[in-house]
Design a protein around this motif. Sequence first.
Motif, short mmCIF file in Angstrom:
data_model
loop_
_atom_site.label_atom_id
_atom_site.label_comp_id
_atom_site.label_asym_id
_atom_site.label_seq_id
_atom_site.Cartn_x
_atom_site.Cartn_y
_atom_site.Cartn_z
N ALA A 6 -8.40 3.69 -5.29
CA ALA A 6 -8.26 2.45 -4.51
C ALA A 6 -6.89 2.45 -3.86
N ASP A 7 -6.73 1.60 -2.87
CA ASP A 7 -5.40 1.34 -2.30
C ASP A 7 -4.73 0.31 -3.20
N VAL A 8 -3.94 0.78 -4.15
CA VAL A 8 -3.36 -0.14 -5.14
C VAL A 8 -2.01 -0.69 -4.71
N ASP A 9 -1.35 -0.04 -3.73
CA ASP A 9 -0.02 -0.49 -3.33
C ASP A 9 -0.01 -1.14 -1.94
N ASN A 10 -1.21 -1.43 -1.43
CA ASN A 10 -1.36 -2.22 -0.21
C ASN A 10 -0.71 -1.57 1.01
N ASP A 11 -0.86 -0.23 1.11
CA ASP A 11 -0.35 0.47 2.28
C ASP A 11 -1.48 1.03 3.15
N SER A 12 -2.71 0.59 2.87
CA SER A 12 -3.91 1.00 3.61
C SER A 12 -4.34 2.43 3.32
N ARG A 13 -3.74 3.09 2.34
CA ARG A 13 -4.12 4.44 1.96
C ARG A 13 -4.41 4.47 0.46
N ASP A 14 -5.36 5.32 0.07
CA ASP A 14 -5.82 5.33 -1.31
C ASP A 14 -4.86 6.05 -2.24
N GLU A 15 -4.83 5.57 -3.47
CA GLU A 15 -4.18 6.25 -4.59
C GLU A 15 -5.24 6.65 -5.61
N ILE A 16 -4.88 7.61 -6.47
CA ILE A 16 -5.78 8.06 -7.53
C ILE A 16 -5.20 7.60 -8.86
N ILE A 17 -5.96 6.77 -9.57
CA ILE A 17 -5.59 6.37 -10.93
C ILE A 17 -6.14 7.43 -11.87
N TYR A 18 -5.26 8.21 -12.45
CA TYR A 18 -5.65 9.37 -13.25
C TYR A 18 -5.35 9.06 -14.72
N GLY A 19 -6.13 8.13 -15.28
CA GLY A 19 -5.91 7.73 -16.66
C GLY A 19 -4.71 6.81 -16.76
N SER A 20 -3.67 7.27 -17.43
CA SER A 20 -2.48 6.45 -17.66
C SER A 20 -1.38 6.73 -16.64
#
Length: 584
Positions: A339-353
Amino acid sequence: MSPTTPPSRQLERLDRALVALPLPSGAVFLSWRSLRTDPPSTTFHIWRSSPNSPPARLTDSPLSGPTSFTDPAPPADASYSIQTILPASPDSPPSPAVRPLKEPFLRIPVDPPKGYTPNDVAPGDLDGDGAFDLVIHHTGRGRDNSQPGLTDPPVFEARSLSGRKFWSIHLGPNLREGAHYNPFLVFDFDGDGRAEFVTRTADGSIDGTGKPIGNPSRDWRSLSKGPTYGRILDGPEFLTVFDGLTGAALASVPFSPPRGKVSDWGDSYGNRSDRFLACVAFLDGTRPSIVMTRGYYQKSTLAAWDWRNGSLSLRWLFDSSSPPHLDYSGQGNHNLAVADVDNDSRDEIIYGSMAVDDNGSGLWNSKLGHGDALHLADLIPSRPGLEIFGVHEKVTHPHGIACLDASSGTILWSRPAFDTGRGLACDIDPRSPGSECWASDFPSLFSSSGQPIGPRPRSCNMAVWWDGDLLRELLDSTSISKWNWESHRESSLLAAHQHGAASNNSSKANPCLCADLIGDWREEVIWRSRSSNELFLFSSSIPTTHRIPSLMQDHVYRMGIAWQNAGYNQPAHTSTPLAPSPPR
């Protein structure tokens, strides 16, 4: 463009996906897609035809509410079409006609090799007609990574929902079979309107046209008795993009993240070096990228690839064994989220912790360690942004389960436990705002803010939108049940095993796929048949009062469906809650 303004993200073209389901009363329940691109004034007419009568319109005035309709007294051999009434085209022709199913589910034939069963399924539009097709992973004899021994080669098959077979792909003897070895992606990576199939391959893999990849005469399996018996710890690995329609290998490149030295991953026999996940992520905000991962118990690596103009190019490689990310080792899960978790219109990958930013750098590291379940959504609607709920294994810290801020990894609330294997987060209680959370080690159901609000459901597996209200139902093995927040009991809504359905992966007891594939906004569930020669696709015929665009057009949800087959299957979540929060 401001940082918070979404760019023009590539979208899938979807048809209306009309489905006609028989009801026990003899009536027929129709449902179809609403789309995010529909103007607010979009309405629908229903048409019925039969061999002995001309087409007749069943609706006196256009339907402006839910995208569903019940025909109480259909004639024999009836078929149905929907006419979409748009402001710019009020006289548009009806859709192609569909016949009611003969049973309350769709049978899809499959062709696994002898001794194999259908397992994970991923959807994508392989032929560009606006309807989802399926890629099925057939599994034979498999092994957990911790176990030595020979396995059967992984096999994939592509089918349309109508049962048309597109291709079969055999990955060959130089790839092991098991829950952690062969994640795969089905998505339109080059924007041509048709989905590609992407997975790891090796010498002896055979594409859908019968052509080998690499050297088909090489066998890289270890045949020495001992902890490496049956493992593949040497030889080339490839990342291959296959044409979704024909199964032809379009390009193969050396796989990254690379194996390297096996002992660098935490053991000498290939357990930790061969732990794989995969996902789709819009790393530039507009086009999808392929993300393949390797390792999570110790060394963790992620490689982002772009498929553009018939060529694969490496965008970046994240490696926890290299500065500045040395403290990111050991933070991966058996699953991941995008999801785009930091609101910069680009996706991030949540890789567990931990989280990897769109540019391949570390975004944050909670240092909570490995876990088996992960949920990313707007779990707490009163807070800005997204949250994460996860469970953790064999911890030495007081956070056996924890809810985190997805943008920073800050712990919002947690509870101590040593080794929690399962956990779920979804909205099942209308009296509590946001998503409720629960886990296998705890008797309590927790509110989104972490307060115990009563006993938890027995089921702690997957979630599904099924019965027509905006709360989620519980999906476990071959059953869908409703949580009664007053009596604290589960009531059965569907027992698919009564129709011959079977779940996968032993105690994991998951379906082949849970996703919004046809009909209105609710999810379908695909199970394999006990005989393994069919898939059963179940769609809800319970009336709903809500019109919601297809969940597959919600970006966080669609990314979740793309990664659902990786590791331990998890339900996809939408970017915003469907159910409103109760009044305070």
